[in-house]
Write an enzyme that holds these catalytic residues in place. Structure first.
Site, PDB file in Angstrom:
ATOM      1  N   TYR A 165       0.818  -1.210   0.000  1.00 49.75           N
ATOM      2  CA  TYR A 165       0.000   0.000   0.000  1.00 49.75           C
ATOM      3  C   TYR A 165       0.856   1.266   0.000  1.00 49.75           C
ATOM      4  CZ  TYR A 165      -4.484  -2.303   1.226  1.00 49.75           C
ATOM      5  OH  TYR A 165      -5.632  -3.050   1.223  1.00 49.75           O
TER       6      TYR A 165
ATOM      7  N   ARG B 230      -6.147   3.970   4.628  1.00 52.45           N
ATOM      8  CA  ARG B 230      -4.997   3.094   4.892  1.00 52.45           C
ATOM      9  C   ARG B 230      -3.800   3.416   4.007  1.00 52.45           C
ATOM     10  NH1 ARG B 230      -8.752  -2.016   4.034  1.00 52.45           N
ATOM     11  NH2 ARG B 230      -9.705  -0.404   2.717  1.00 52.45           N
TER      12      ARG B 230
ATOM     13  N   HIS C  84      -4.855   0.309  -5.363  1.00 53.31           N
ATOM     14  CA  HIS C  84      -5.913   0.040  -4.382  1.00 53.31           C
ATOM     15  C   HIS C  84      -6.732   1.311  -4.236  1.00 53.31           C
ATOM     16  CE1 HIS C  84      -7.670  -1.252  -0.439  1.00 53.31           C
ATOM     17  NE2 HIS C  84      -7.621   0.056  -0.227  1.00 53.31           N
TER      18      HIS C  84
ATOM     19  N   HIS D 141     -10.926  -2.561  -6.986  1.00 53.71           N
ATOM     20  CA  HIS D 141     -12.003  -2.251  -6.028  1.00 53.71           C
ATOM     21  C   HIS D 141     -12.921  -1.157  -6.571  1.00 53.71           C
ATOM     22  CE1 HIS D 141      -9.351  -4.626  -3.661  1.00 53.71           C
ATOM     23  NE2 HIS D 141      -8.573  -3.642  -3.241  1.00 53.71           N
TER      24      HIS D 141
ATOM     25  N   ARG E 284     -16.514  -0.887  -5.081  1.00 59.51           N
ATOM     26  CA  ARG E 284     -16.654  -0.900  -3.631  1.00 59.51           C
ATOM     27  C   ARG E 284     -17.857  -0.088  -3.136  1.00 59.51           C
ATOM     28  NH1 ARG E 284     -13.199  -0.175  -0.073  1.00 59.51           N
ATOM     29  NH2 ARG E 284     -11.210  -0.509  -1.136  1.00 59.51           N
TER      30      ARG E 284
ATOM     31  N   ASP F 288      -9.287 -11.195  -5.718  1.00 59.69           N
ATOM     32  CA  ASP F 288      -8.682 -10.711  -4.474  1.00 59.69           C
ATOM     33  C   ASP F 288      -8.737 -11.833  -3.441  1.00 59.69           C
ATOM     34  OD1 ASP F 288      -7.246  -8.844  -3.109  1.00 59.69           O
ATOM     35  OD2 ASP F 288      -8.953  -7.705  -2.389  1.00 59.69           O
TER      36      ASP F 288
END
Length: 288
Positions: free
Chosen positions: A94, A127, A159, A188, A191, A247
């Site tokens: 990340y 995050r 991400h 994602h 999401r 994922d």
């Protein structure tokens, strides 16, 4: 002298696999230990004056502390390849700067066969390390050059969080550089409904990836991937810009209103097959 001799023998073997021993050692924490196991299914006879004394077969393993998971990813990919399974990995995580095997993502892509891209680099998410646009551009250029040398795409897997205007940094990265939208693969994208609506616009220019394993856990928040495919095609997104990923085994956290982690689940790899089936059975999309 014996240790130096052993290191001298191992270093060329690692170099042939694109792994620099000094960089590998630098990724270790310096802590280690060992584990002894006893296999009850097998026995060995102890030497000595009293014959017939047997014990379960012992085994030993060295436990070494590491600073990141990149080494384990490479080992797992190589193990799968030994068993005849196609396997590739991303370098990084990340955060930006992101952890690597050989010092930067370009080297990893150019020199380690299994590394085909970098990621997931987190943006628009609580995050993430909040990288700047120039940091993202530099990372993508390193990935591109390393990919060119290694004969790979050098994709930067993004991400994507659920902050407002989640794709804005990618638009800025392309506008402020010579990079193309094809250098990035944001995942994602389903999401939430708001992120997905933004993905319809972005998908006309670049790639968009739908995450399959998370929908069963967040059906009230996420858009079902099979329905995403139908809506994206209807919105004019080229089929070649749309990807699905499982994922699988990825972390699926649940946070409360104060942002505290309340539960953690793991995504199922089979979810991608479930969604592909639903594309045909529920969404009535042709197999072609």
């Amino acid at each position: 002298p014996e240790v130096q001799k052993a290191v001298g023998q191992v270093e060329p073997m690692l170099a042939a696999q694109g792994v620099e021993l000094p960089k590998l050692l630098a990724s270790l924490t310096g802590s280690l230990g060992y584990v002894i196991t006893l296999d009850k299914a097998k026995t060995v006879t102890l030497p000595g004056d009293e014959p017939g004394i047997t014990i379960p077969e012992p085994g030993a393993a060295l436990v070494i502390g590491t600073k990141d998971a990149t080494l384990f990813d490479v080992m797992k990919a190589k193990g799968l390849r030994q068993e005849g399974v196609s396997a590739w990995i991303y370098t990084g995580a990340y955060q930006v700067p992101t952890p690597t095997l050989l010092g930067d993502v370009g080297r990893d892509l150019a020199m380690v066969d299994e590394v085909i891209g970098v990621g997931e680099i987190a943006i628009a998410d609580h995050r993430s390390s909040s990288p700047g646009v120039l940091e993202l551009i530099r990372l993508a250029k390193l990935a591109r050059v390393g990919g060119m040398i290694g004969g790979k795409a050098g994709i930067v897997n993004i991400h994507l969080g659920d902050s407002p205007e989640p794709f804005s940094m990618l638009y800025e990265a392309v506008a402020q550089s010579e990079l193309q939208f094809s250098q990035f693969l944001p995942t994602h994208c389903n999401r939430s409904r708001s992120v997905f609506e933004a993905a319809k616009e972005y998908g006309r220019k670049g790639y968009v990836d739908m995450t399959c394993s998370s929908y069963p856990y967040y059906p009230e928040e996420e858009v079902k991937p099979s329905a995403c495919l139908r809506e994206l095609l209807a919105a004019g997104v080229p089929p070649g810009h749309i990807t699905f990923s499982s994922d699988g085994c990825g972390a699926l956290p649940v946070f409360d209103e104060q942002g505290q982690l309340v539960s953690l689940a793991s995504g199922k790899p089979k979810a991608i097959f479930t969604e592909l089936i639903d594309c045909v059975r529920q969404e009535k999309l042709p197999l072609e």
